[in-house]
Design an enzyme around this catalytic site. Structure first.
Site, short mmCIF file in Angstrom:
data_model
loop_
_atom_site.label_atom_id
_atom_site.label_comp_id
_atom_site.label_asym_id
_atom_site.label_seq_id
_atom_site.Cartn_x
_atom_site.Cartn_y
_atom_site.Cartn_z
N ARG A 41 0.83 -1.21 0.00
CA ARG A 41 0.00 0.00 0.00
C ARG A 41 0.87 1.26 0.00
NH1 ARG A 41 -5.87 0.05 3.12
NH2 ARG A 41 -6.91 0.37 1.15
N GLU A 161 -14.43 10.75 11.02
CA GLU A 161 -14.39 11.25 9.65
C GLU A 161 -15.75 11.04 8.97
OE1 GLU A 161 -12.10 13.16 8.12
OE2 GLU A 161 -13.85 13.23 6.85
N LYS A 220 -20.77 9.82 15.38
CA LYS A 220 -20.37 9.18 14.13
C LYS A 220 -21.27 7.98 13.83
CE LYS A 220 -18.41 7.85 10.56
NZ LYS A 220 -18.41 8.55 9.30
N ALA A 222 -24.20 7.51 15.04
CA ALA A 222 -25.55 8.03 14.87
C ALA A 222 -25.77 8.57 13.46
CB ALA A 222 -25.80 9.13 15.90
N CYS A 276 -18.99 1.09 5.55
CA CYS A 276 -19.38 1.75 6.80
C CYS A 276 -20.79 1.46 7.30
CB CYS A 276 -19.22 3.26 6.65
SG CYS A 276 -17.50 3.74 6.51
N PHE A 338 -19.45 -0.32 -4.93
CA PHE A 338 -20.66 -0.13 -4.11
C PHE A 338 -21.39 1.17 -4.43
CE2 PHE A 338 -20.01 3.04 -0.71
CZ PHE A 338 -18.64 3.27 -0.79
N ARG A 438 -30.84 1.15 -10.02
CA ARG A 438 -30.36 2.47 -9.58
C ARG A 438 -31.20 3.62 -10.10
NH1 ARG A 438 -26.66 2.94 -5.45
NH2 ARG A 438 -25.24 1.20 -5.51
P1 NAD Z 1 -8.73 0.65 5.29
O1 NAD Z 1 -8.81 -0.81 5.54
O2 NAD Z 1 -8.80 1.17 3.89
O3 NAD Z 1 -7.34 1.20 5.89
C1 NAD Z 1 -6.85 0.89 7.15
C2 NAD Z 1 -5.33 0.73 7.05
O4 NAD Z 1 -4.79 0.60 8.36
C3 NAD Z 1 -4.88 -0.53 6.28
O5 NAD Z 1 -4.09 -0.15 5.17
C4 NAD Z 1 -4.08 -1.33 7.32
O6 NAD Z 1 -2.96 -2.01 6.76
C5 NAD Z 1 -3.65 -0.25 8.29
N1 NAD Z 1 -3.32 -0.74 9.63
C6 NAD Z 1 -4.04 -1.55 10.44
N2 NAD Z 1 -3.43 -1.71 11.62
C7 NAD Z 1 -2.28 -0.97 11.57
C8 NAD Z 1 -1.22 -0.72 12.49
N3 NAD Z 1 -1.24 -1.27 13.72
N4 NAD Z 1 -0.19 0.07 12.11
C9 NAD Z 1 -0.18 0.61 10.85
N5 NAD Z 1 -1.16 0.42 9.94
C10 NAD Z 1 -2.20 -0.36 10.30
O7 NAD Z 1 -9.83 1.32 6.18
P2 NAD Z 1 -10.59 2.73 5.93
O8 NAD Z 1 -11.70 2.55 4.97
O9 NAD Z 1 -9.57 3.78 5.70
O10 NAD Z 1 -11.25 2.95 7.35
C11 NAD Z 1 -10.48 3.33 8.48
C12 NAD Z 1 -11.42 3.73 9.60
O11 NAD Z 1 -12.17 4.89 9.20
C13 NAD Z 1 -12.47 2.67 9.95
O12 NAD Z 1 -12.70 2.71 11.33
C14 NAD Z 1 -13.71 3.13 9.20
O13 NAD Z 1 -14.90 2.72 9.82
C15 NAD Z 1 -13.59 4.64 9.28
N6 NAD Z 1 -14.25 5.37 8.20
C16 NAD Z 1 -14.20 4.92 6.91
C17 NAD Z 1 -14.81 5.67 5.90
C18 NAD Z 1 -14.76 5.21 4.47
O14 NAD Z 1 -15.42 5.81 3.65
N7 NAD Z 1 -14.00 4.18 4.12
C19 NAD Z 1 -15.43 6.88 6.19
C20 NAD Z 1 -15.44 7.32 7.51
C21 NAD Z 1 -14.85 6.56 8.51
C1 UDX Z 2 -20.88 6.77 4.21
C2 UDX Z 2 -21.32 8.12 4.80
O1 UDX Z 2 -22.10 8.84 3.84
C3 UDX Z 2 -20.11 8.93 5.19
O2 UDX Z 2 -20.51 10.15 5.83
C4 UDX Z 2 -19.28 8.12 6.16
O3 UDX Z 2 -18.12 8.83 6.53
C5 UDX Z 2 -18.89 6.78 5.54
O4 UDX Z 2 -20.07 6.09 5.12
P1 UDX Z 2 -19.93 5.98 1.86
O5 UDX Z 2 -20.30 4.63 2.34
O6 UDX Z 2 -18.56 6.21 1.34
O7 UDX Z 2 -20.16 7.05 3.02
O8 UDX Z 2 -20.94 6.43 0.68
P2 UDX Z 2 -22.47 6.94 0.68
O9 UDX Z 2 -22.58 8.01 -0.32
O10 UDX Z 2 -22.98 7.22 2.03
O11 UDX Z 2 -23.25 5.67 0.08
C6 UDX Z 2 -23.41 4.46 0.82
C7 UDX Z 2 -24.31 3.52 0.05
O12 UDX Z 2 -25.66 3.99 0.04
C8 UDX Z 2 -23.91 3.34 -1.41
O13 UDX Z 2 -24.08 2.00 -1.79
C9 UDX Z 2 -24.89 4.24 -2.14
O14 UDX Z 2 -25.09 3.84 -3.47
C10 UDX Z 2 -26.14 4.04 -1.29
N1 UDX Z 2 -27.11 5.14 -1.39
C11 UDX Z 2 -26.75 6.41 -1.02
C12 UDX Z 2 -28.41 4.87 -1.82
O15 UDX Z 2 -28.74 3.73 -2.14
N2 UDX Z 2 -29.31 5.90 -1.88
C13 UDX Z 2 -28.99 7.17 -1.51
O16 UDX Z 2 -29.87 8.04 -1.57
C14 UDX Z 2 -27.67 7.44 -1.08
#
Ligand code: NAD
Ligand code: UDX
Length: 465
Positions: A41, A161, A220, A222, A276, A338, A438
């Site tokens: 990565r 976030e 978050k 919620a 998420c 997704f 969709r």
């Molecule tokens: P991700 O799996 O893409 O990334 C997490 C990274 O952390 C991985 O690359 C992994 O190798 C690394 N990692 C794990 N343990 C480690 C350690 N001990 N030291 C160093 N690196 C380590 O996950 P993500 O999608 O970025 O999500 C991260 C967090 O943010 C989660 O809790 C998720 O719920 C939250 N979140 C995700 C989103 C989203 O849209 N993906 C949005 C808001 C919040």
């Molecule tokens: C979500 C939250 O929106 C974001 O605030 C949080 O930080 C992470 O989780 P994400 O999962 O990246 O973000 O995308 P989002 O746009 O929320 O869509 C989630 C799913 O719901 C997707 O599959 C999307 O296609 C679907 N969706 C979204 C619907 O089916 N209808 C809608 O009206 C909106």
């Protein structure tokens, strides 16, 4: 007053990468190092082909990388150098043991926290960026406190976030709000102010909300639960629409015009996906059960149950429309991510749908503009998957000789003003069926070409066959 000059982010994933890249972009006076255990990565973050597809991300990373933004696998060095550390590691749903299938797996958060405790040689602000159950900061504090000395002090903040994939850079540059929770002690509030100062480099101060730690953690979960609940609500109504002749787009529009409701997140679909929503709701359900609040747990559980129902309802309709059998029929699946504008496939509805098609012995052809073939095969993880599922280079190739086209992801290129549906139709077996999960295409226009069209939440879903 604490001034942050050096930031480390543990976890170079979908959140850590874009979030801290934007932070570096907007704060040239701060050095930002994003670390990860995964060498592959980090190598990708240091290359010209970033590990994540996200509109606008390349520009931000290429602008700052090597100046004040660095990607490294040297976790310890980055921890030691930093004044403030974001913990942005994954918190997936537990697969085994207590709470399996519901609770968040906090092993990665704990291991990152322990690493900070072990290697830190000066005081740090530790920021919980990962989504975690309410009161996780307490466990982090216990681990860090057990390792603090009179010279080394740790403050813990919660800064969840809210970015959505596909619009991450836009969301980060112009967030609705930034939430920072802290213990309401003198040192907690000082740390909170230090992080407020980082964000106010580009976020208007009135959009930076400060709360106590537990409100921030719970907000978050919620927010995600409420967003997903809106989708399950409109999807539940889509079933009523199909049975009555009401049109789900018209219902969503009419309801959304009420300023108390608003128009966003009311788009009916084949079901929400992403890493998420499901994970965070299940996390909330588990938390509610642990707090002995079964009615609350049941309420939120229903949001996930409705989402599963929506996917299986769509599959059942496809099979019944195709004369109750799809054995040996070719189903072209358009989209595997997704949602549009991301290559992420975690919890994508496409996975459930295709697995169901495979169970019925259909031949499946998939096309997605951003998801690699390797990823699709890994997600489907079925024996002989490569014999049953073909990955195609275009929608036209996928639809060639197909009995049905199924739109699963709302990529712009599948819209009827972008894709040549006359050409798609010409190549298909007749009758040529099209299922729109969709609400992306103009059904009347496609019917004129000759398609038998079904759209989620429209009466014709029941009536075309
Ligand atoms: P991700 O799996 O893409 O990334 C997490 C990274 O952390 C991985 O690359 C992994 O190798 C690394 N990692 C794990 N343990 C480690 C350690 N001990 N030291 C160093 N690196 C380590 O996950 P993500 O999608 O970025 O999500 C991260 C967090 O943010 C989660 O809790 C998720 O719920 C939250 N979140 C995700 C989103 C989203 O849209 N993906 C949005 C808001 C919040
Ligand atoms: C979500 C939250 O929106 C974001 O605030 C949080 O930080 C992470 O989780 P994400 O999962 O990246 O973000 O995308 P989002 O746009 O929320 O869509 C989630 C799913 O719901 C997707 O599959 C999307 O296609 C679907 N969706 C979204 C619907 O089916 N209808 C809608 O009206 C909106």
């Amino acid at each position: 007053m604490t001034v942050v000059k050096n930031i480390c982010c543990i976890g170079a994933g979908y959140v850590g990468g874009p979030t801290c890249a934007v932070l570096a972009y907007k704060c040239p006076d701060i050095k930002v190092t994003i670390v990860d255990l995964s060498e592959a990565r980090i190598a990708a973050w240091n290359s010209s082909h970033l590990p994540i597809y996200e509109p606008g991300l390349d520009e931000v990373v290429f602008e700052c990388r090597g100046k004040n933004l660095f990607f490294s696998t040297d976790v310890d060095a980055a921890i030691q150098e930093a004044d403030l550390i974001f913990v942005s590691v994954n918190t997936p749903t537990k697969k085994t043991g207590m709470g399996a299938g519901m609770a968040a797996d906090l092993a990665y958060v704990e291991s990152a926290t322990r690493r900070i405790a072990q290697v830190a040689q000066s005081s740090k602000i530790v920021v919980e960026k990962s989504t975690v159950p309410c009161r996780t900061a307490q466990s982090m504090r216990t681990i860090l406190d057990a390792n603090s000395t009179p010279e080394i002090h740790f403050d813990i903040l919660s800064n969840p976030e809210f970015l959505a994939e596909g619009t991450a850079i836009k969301d980060l540059l112009n967030p609705d709000r930034v939430l920072i929770g802290a213990l309401q002690t003198e040192s907690g509030i000082e740390a909170q102010n230090a992080l407020v100062d980082v964000y106010t480099h580009w976020v208007p101060k009135d959009r930076v909300i400060t709360t106590n730690l537990w409100s921030s953690e719970l907000s978050k979960l919620a927010a995600n639960a409420m967003l997903a609940q809106r989708i399950s609500s409109i999807n539940a109504l889509s079933a009523i629409c199909e049975a009555t002749g009401a049109d789900v787009d018209e219902v969503a529009f009419a309801c959304g015009k009420d300023t108390r409701l608003g128009s966003k997140f009311l788009k009916a679909s084949v079901g929400f996906g992403g890493s998420c929503f499901q994970k965070d709701i299940l996390n909330l359900v588990y938390l509610s059960r642990q707090l002995n609040l079964p009615e609350v747990a049941d309420y939120w559980q229903q949001v996930v149950t409705m989402n599963e129902y929506q996917k299986s309802r769509f599959v059942r309709h496809i099979i019944s429309t195709l004369f109750n059998t799809i054995t040996n029929k070719k189903i072209a699946v358009l989209g595997f991510a997704f949602k549009k504008d991301t290559g992420d496939t975690r919890e994508s509805a496409a996975i459930t749908l295709i697995k169901d098609f495979m169970q019925e012995n259909a031949r499946v052809a998939v096309y997605d503009p951003k998801v690699e073939a390797e990823q699709i095969y890994m997600d489907l993880a079925e024996p002989d998957v490569e014999k049953k599922v073909t990955i195609c280079a275009s929608a036209y190739e996928a639809a060639e000789g197909a009995d049905a086209v199924v739109i699963v992801t709302e990529w712009d290129e599948f819209r009827d003003d972008q894709l040549d549906y006359t050409k798609i139709y010409a190549g298909m077996n007749k009758p040529a069926f099209l299922f729109d999960g969709r609400l992306l295409v103009d059904a009347a226009k496609l019917r004129k070409i000759g398609f038998k069209v079904s759209v989620i939440g429209k009466n014709e879903l029941a009536g075309t066959a």
